[in-house]
Enzyme design. Structure first.
Site, PDB file in Angstrom:
ATOM      1  N   SER A  69       0.805  -1.227   0.000  1.00  0.00           N
ATOM      2  CA  SER A  69       0.000   0.000   0.000  1.00  0.00           C
ATOM      3  C   SER A  69       0.837   1.276   0.000  1.00  0.00           C
ATOM      4  O   SER A  69       0.322   2.351  -0.281  1.00  0.00           O
ATOM      5  CB  SER A  69      -0.967   0.015   1.179  1.00  0.00           C
ATOM      6  OG  SER A  69      -0.273   0.194   2.396  1.00  0.00           O
ATOM      7  N   LYS A 106       0.727   4.574   6.843  1.00  0.00           N
ATOM      8  CA  LYS A 106       0.032   5.366   5.835  1.00  0.00           C
ATOM      9  C   LYS A 106       0.485   6.823   5.939  1.00  0.00           C
ATOM     10  O   LYS A 106       1.087   7.232   6.927  1.00  0.00           O
ATOM     11  CB  LYS A 106      -1.493   5.335   6.041  1.00  0.00           C
ATOM     12  CG  LYS A 106      -2.135   3.972   5.899  1.00  0.00           C
ATOM     13  CD  LYS A 106      -2.206   3.522   4.455  1.00  0.00           C
ATOM     14  CE  LYS A 106      -2.910   2.195   4.314  1.00  0.00           C
ATOM     15  NZ  LYS A 106      -2.100   1.043   4.587  1.00  0.00           N
TER      16      LYS A 106
END
Length: 148
Positions: A69, A106
């Site tokens: 990701s 993230k």
């Protein structure tokens, strides 16, 4: 959505490194990434990666990333992440967050009154944490170490 909880491996506090540890040699001359230059025949000193990667020893820990990701941020599956808990987790910082007990890495974004944990891969969706009750930012990722 990909969370890294079971696969994000905590490697321990920065204090696990020995202060008196002697590392590999650090050459005085930087290596050319473009046109080659003649090599120098002398060393500057021994390289201590801990000295270069850890700014606040008491607040630093290491994790191993898992998943894809964050490829756009240069974080690959299996990379070692250096995380500093003493840094402010501001807009655009790459952070380690705990969401309902699950860890993830993230980019923290603030957009139009919303707070998002955004991936750096278009195959993944951002996570809106604006009104989530159980979110804790563990720290800011300061360095990524990965194999070529």
């Amino acid at each position: 959505m990909t969370f890294l909880s079971p696969a994000l491996e905590v490697l321990g506090p920065a204090a696990a490194f020995s202060i008196g540890r002697v590392g590999p040699p650090l050459f005085l001359t930087p290596v050319e990434a473009g046109f080659p230059s003649p090599a120098e025949d002398y060393l500057d000193r021994r390289l201590d990666l801990h000295q270069h990667l850890v700014r606040n020893e008491a607040a630093t820990f290491f994790l191993r990333a898992h998943g894809e990701s964050m490829l756009g941020a240069g974080i690959h599956d299996g990379d070692l992440l250096v995380v500093d808990r003493s840094l402010e987790a501001g807009h655009r910082k790459v952070v380690i967050a705990a969401l309902d007990g699950e860890l993830t890495v993230k980019r923290l974004l603030r957009r139009a009154g919303r707070v998002l944990l955004a991936p750096e891969n278009p195959q993944f969706e951002p996570i809106d944490i604006t009104e989530r009750e159980f979110v804790h930012i563990w720290g800011v990722v300061t360095y990524v170490v990965h194999k070529l």
